[in-house]
Design a protein around this motif. Structure first.
Motif, mmCIF file in Angstrom:
data_model
loop_
_atom_site.group_PDB
_atom_site.id
_atom_site.type_symbol
_atom_site.label_atom_id
_atom_site.label_comp_id
_atom_site.label_asym_id
_atom_site.label_seq_id
_atom_site.Cartn_x
_atom_site.Cartn_y
_atom_site.Cartn_z
ATOM 1 N N MET A 98 -2.806 -0.531 3.579
ATOM 2 C CA MET A 98 -1.310 -0.344 3.853
ATOM 3 C C MET A 98 -0.823 -1.823 3.500
ATOM 4 O O MET A 98 0.424 -1.743 3.108
ATOM 5 C CB MET A 98 -1.288 -0.222 5.517
ATOM 6 N N LEU A 99 -1.506 -2.958 3.588
ATOM 7 C CA LEU A 99 -1.069 -4.210 3.039
ATOM 8 C C LEU A 99 -0.726 -3.830 1.553
ATOM 9 O O LEU A 99 0.450 -4.675 1.132
ATOM 10 C CB LEU A 99 -1.746 -5.178 3.352
ATOM 11 N N GLN A 100 -1.327 -3.477 0.731
ATOM 12 C CA GLN A 100 -1.111 -3.028 -0.603
ATOM 13 C C GLN A 100 0.062 -2.297 -0.814
ATOM 14 O O GLN A 100 0.798 -2.501 -1.763
ATOM 15 C CB GLN A 100 -2.385 -2.247 -1.120
ATOM 16 N N PHE A 101 0.382 -1.338 0.126
ATOM 17 C CA PHE A 101 1.668 -0.484 0.148
ATOM 18 C C PHE A 101 2.824 -1.259 0.426
ATOM 19 O O PHE A 101 3.804 -1.343 -0.339
ATOM 20 C CB PHE A 101 1.556 0.601 1.162
ATOM 21 N N GLY A 102 2.654 -2.205 1.287
ATOM 22 C CA GLY A 102 3.637 -3.135 1.669
ATOM 23 C C GLY A 102 4.042 -4.080 0.588
ATOM 24 O O GLY A 102 5.287 -4.362 0.155
ATOM 25 N N TYR A 103 3.026 -4.667 -0.030
ATOM 26 C CA TYR A 103 3.417 -5.529 -1.074
ATOM 27 C C TYR A 103 3.903 -4.951 -2.135
ATOM 28 O O TYR A 103 4.694 -5.761 -2.805
ATOM 29 C CB TYR A 103 1.987 -6.171 -1.496
ATOM 30 N N ASN A 104 3.572 -3.842 -2.656
ATOM 31 C CA ASN A 104 4.068 -3.266 -3.827
ATOM 32 C C ASN A 104 5.659 -2.633 -3.685
ATOM 33 O O ASN A 104 6.493 -2.230 -4.658
ATOM 34 C CB ASN A 104 3.229 -2.309 -4.441
ATOM 35 N N THR A 105 6.054 -2.463 -2.344
ATOM 36 C CA THR A 105 7.093 -2.054 -2.116
ATOM 37 C C THR A 105 8.059 -2.961 -2.135
ATOM 38 O O THR A 105 9.293 -3.106 -2.696
ATOM 39 C CB THR A 105 7.348 -1.452 -0.448
ATOM 40 N N GLY A 106 7.739 -4.212 -1.882
ATOM 41 C CA GLY A 106 8.592 -5.692 -1.694
ATOM 42 C C GLY A 106 8.534 -6.322 -3.083
ATOM 43 O O GLY A 106 9.509 -7.075 -3.386
ATOM 44 N N VAL A 107 7.315 -6.326 -3.851
ATOM 45 C CA VAL A 107 7.203 -7.277 -4.824
ATOM 46 C C VAL A 107 8.158 -6.919 -6.065
ATOM 47 O O VAL A 107 8.468 -7.974 -6.832
ATOM 48 C CB VAL A 107 6.001 -7.124 -5.281
ATOM 49 N N ILE A 108 8.925 -5.932 -6.372
ATOM 50 C CA ILE A 108 9.911 -5.527 -7.369
ATOM 51 C C ILE A 108 10.956 -6.195 -6.967
ATOM 52 O O ILE A 108 12.038 -6.370 -7.949
ATOM 53 C CB ILE A 108 9.793 -4.005 -7.704
ATOM 54 N N ASN A 109 11.395 -6.628 -5.915
ATOM 55 C CA ASN A 109 12.764 -6.991 -5.293
ATOM 56 C C ASN A 109 13.268 -8.269 -5.849
ATOM 57 O O ASN A 109 14.154 -8.492 -6.630
ATOM 58 C CB ASN A 109 12.787 -6.966 -3.838
ATOM 59 N N ALA A 110 12.444 -9.309 -5.281
ATOM 60 C CA ALA A 110 12.974 -10.830 -5.779
ATOM 61 C C ALA A 110 13.056 -11.122 -7.381
ATOM 62 O O ALA A 110 13.872 -11.697 -7.881
ATOM 63 C CB ALA A 110 11.973 -11.880 -5.192
ATOM 64 N N PRO A 111 12.080 -10.578 -8.100
ATOM 65 C CA PRO A 111 12.068 -11.039 -9.794
ATOM 66 C C PRO A 111 13.086 -9.884 -10.436
ATOM 67 O O PRO A 111 12.768 -9.939 -11.648
ATOM 68 C CB PRO A 111 10.837 -10.927 -9.997
ATOM 69 N N GLU A 112 13.751 -9.501 -9.694
ATOM 70 C CA GLU A 112 14.589 -8.237 -10.428
ATOM 71 C C GLU A 112 15.335 -8.923 -11.726
ATOM 72 O O GLU A 112 15.216 -8.450 -12.869
ATOM 73 C CB GLU A 112 15.851 -7.793 -9.356
#
Length: 596
Positions: free
Chosen positions: A61-75
């Motif tokens: 689930m940590l993997q799920f959370g990381y990949n949900t948010g990782v795309i946001n900041a480096p848009e």
């Protein structure tokens, strides 16, 4: 002659009456034994090895959370990369609208992979087991992370799309397998709190991705591929930690019929040799749902008994995704810049969202088994509804008073505070409860199919929000969050009217709730049904078939006195547990041989 006939008939009636009274006494004793067993199950605590198993499992689930948010900041960095690749290929600049669409694909294709993974979760869980499925799934996590990490080196944004799809499949499987595994290894009295650890892992993953994504760390043109590559770390760590953990005892006992292996797993998880109560509870669950064993998705959808919990499970998943939370996760930086913050301030406000999520999820862990799932979900949905309205108001005031700089600054802060509280109430209820309650609403047979359907619905809604929010923001502008407000109101009403409380209930008792209907006015009847079902299960193998048949009749037509006992038992469920560790053996009833 007639007098002798009537005397014989009266003796027969009296004999039958005595048999029924003795049978009732025996059922009452078994019911009391079942209640004591539940009290002992509620005594079980958190052991060191159980904590280790939970930690190893929730890395998914940590993997799920990381990949949900990782795309946001480096848009912006990813969009610049796409512009460079397009210009090198075609010799011309890409339009801003087209690069936004390409970025939306990178965001939303993750959810398409999640649909496929979530839908396959039940099949994988039954074929390879809960633990086995998680171990195999890490291969996808490593492959997806490597594809995303080397996309800039390959100078191909298609490779980024494919990597996001593969990591989406990995996360979809995790969202199905991890809650299932945790709900099956957790003690009855800790199932809610440990289920919330799922959401804690998601929020930690989100926070880590947000912190690493700031410009000072990896949010740069050179650093964003490394940021995406780091998705392999949870997968590698789980591959190292999980093999030591046992398979789900419920899977071993009920699905595979390996009782000795299930006992060994329970002894390790409970740090005790006294595991008979757990075995007995699993056996009772198995007998209660034998007709539904290894149920397919089609059979699940068509089953009248399981239709109500399936609808609740699906709506609970929708209440999580259509609440608007993923609009915040995927596009919070863009939302904050729209409300007047600088880009750097917007990124730090996004980190604030992740921090609030972690803190509030920690707060909700002890509340889950104290307050109850239904109550927390109602609080969460209600709070989100209120602050979604405040977000809309902040956008409107900024529009109407845009010429006053002081008003713009004030509205920017109102928007940030409203969004943070929106996230706070999400963490209280809708963040963790849908994953947990779907696993709780179903017994062992239909649980994998139910989780597959629920998770598929969750990812479809995730995809719709991810792909549709930018267009919705363009068309609705300041009223973007109003559709989410409407959905939140609908979900609150549904939860209030339809969702039962599952706190401190065995899987068998939850099944009984739906057999009697989940209306709260029939709750006492449902409790009795669960108790009577325990009694009938315990009687099997101890009494002859004729008496067993009589018990089944008693189950359908309970004696009025047993309502008093059932209600009294429920009231005393919070009383201190008995000091004894195992129940005294109950002798089988001694029935006169009357032929009844």
């Amino acid at each position: 002659m007639a007098c002798e006939f009537f005397k014989h008939e009266l003796d027969t009636v009296q004999q039958v009456k005595e048999e029924i009274e003795e049978l009732r006494e025996y059922v009452d004793r078994l019911e009391e034994h079942s209640h004591r067993r539940k009290l002992r199950l509620l005594e079980q605590g958190l052991t060191l090895f159980l904590s280790y198993a939970i930690l190893a499992a929730v890395l998914g689930m940590l993997q799920f959370g990381y990949n949900t948010g990782v795309i946001n900041a480096p848009e912006v960095n990813i969009e610049n990369f796409m512009k460079d690749v397009y210009k090198d290929r075609y010799g011309e600049d890409i339009s801003d609208d087209y690069v936004k669409r390409l970025y939306s694909v990178a965001v939303s294709i993750f959810a398409i992979g999640g649909m496929l993974g979530g839908f396959s979760g039940g099949i994988i869980a039954n074929r390879f087991g809960r633990k086995g499925g998680l171990l195999l799934n890490n291969v996808l996590g490593i492959v997806g992370g490597c594809l995303m990490g080397f996309t800039k080196m390959a100078h191909s944004y298609e490779m980024l799309f494919f990597g996001r799809f593969i990591i989406g499949v990995n996360c979809g499987l995790n969202t199905s397998l991890v809650p299932m595994y945790i709900s099956e290894i957790a003690p009855l009295n800790l199932r809610g709190g440990l289920g919330t650890v799922n959401q804690l892992a998601v929020t930690v993953g989100l926070l880590v991705s947000q912190v690493l994504g700031i410009e000072q760390i990896l949010g740069t043109d050179e650093g964003w591929p490394v940021l995406l590559l780091l998705a392999i770390c949870p997968a590698i760590l789980q591959l190292l930690l999980l093999p030591v953990c046992p398979e789900s005892p419920r899977y071993l006992l009920i699905t595979k019929q390996w009782e000795e292996e299930a006992r060994k797993a329970l002894r390790r998880l409970r740090a005790s040799n006294q595991v008979e109560e757990d075995i007995e509870e699993m056996r009772a669950e198995e007998r209660a749902q034998q007709a539904e064993s290894r149920i397919s998705m089609t059979e699940l959808i068509c089953s009248p008994t399981l239709r109500a919990p399936l609808i609740i499970g699906v709506v609970m998943q929708l209440s999580q995704q259509l609440s608007g939370i993923n609009a915040v996760f995927y596009y919070s930086t863009n939302l904050y810049t729209s409300s007047g913050l600088t880009e750097e301030s917007a990124k730090f406000a996004t980190i604030g969202i992740g921090s609030i999520m972690v803190v509030m999820t920690l707060v909700s862990i002890p509340l889950m088994d104290r307050t109850g799932r239904r109550t927390l979900h109602l609080y969460g949905l209600g709070g989100m509804f209120i602050f979604s309205i405040f977000i809309t108001i902040s956008f409107l005031i900024k529009e109407f008073f845009g010429y006053v700089q002081e008003m713009i600054d004030w509205m920017s802060y109102l928007s940030v505070v409203s969004t943070l509280f929106f996230v706070v109430f999400f963490a209280v209820g809708p963040g963790s409860i849908p994953w947990m309650i779907t696993a709780e609403l179903f017994s062992q047979g239909p649980r994998p199919a139910a989780m597959s359907i629920a998770v598929l619905v969750n990812w479809i809604a995730n995809f719709v929000v991810g792909i549709g929010f930018p267009s919705m923001k363009t068309s609705l502008e300041n009223y973007t969050f109003l559709p989410f407000s409407a959905f939140l109101a609908i979900f609150w009403i549904f939860t209030y009217k339809q969702v039962p409380e599952t706190k401190n209930k065995t899987f068998e008792e939850i099944l009984a709730l739906f057999r009697h209907g989940n209306d709260r006015s029939s709750l006492r009847d449902s409790r009795l049904y669960g108790s009577m079902l325990n009694c009938v299960n315990a009687l099997e193998g101890h009494i002859p078939p004729a008496e067993s048949a009589a018990l089944m009749v008693a189950e359908e037509k309970p004696h009025p006195d047993s309502f008093v006992f059932a209600a009294g038992s429920e009231r005393s469920s919070d009383a201190p547990a008995q000091p004894e560790r195992s129940p005294p053996p109950l002798p089988p009833p001694r029935f006169p041989n009357s032929g009844v």
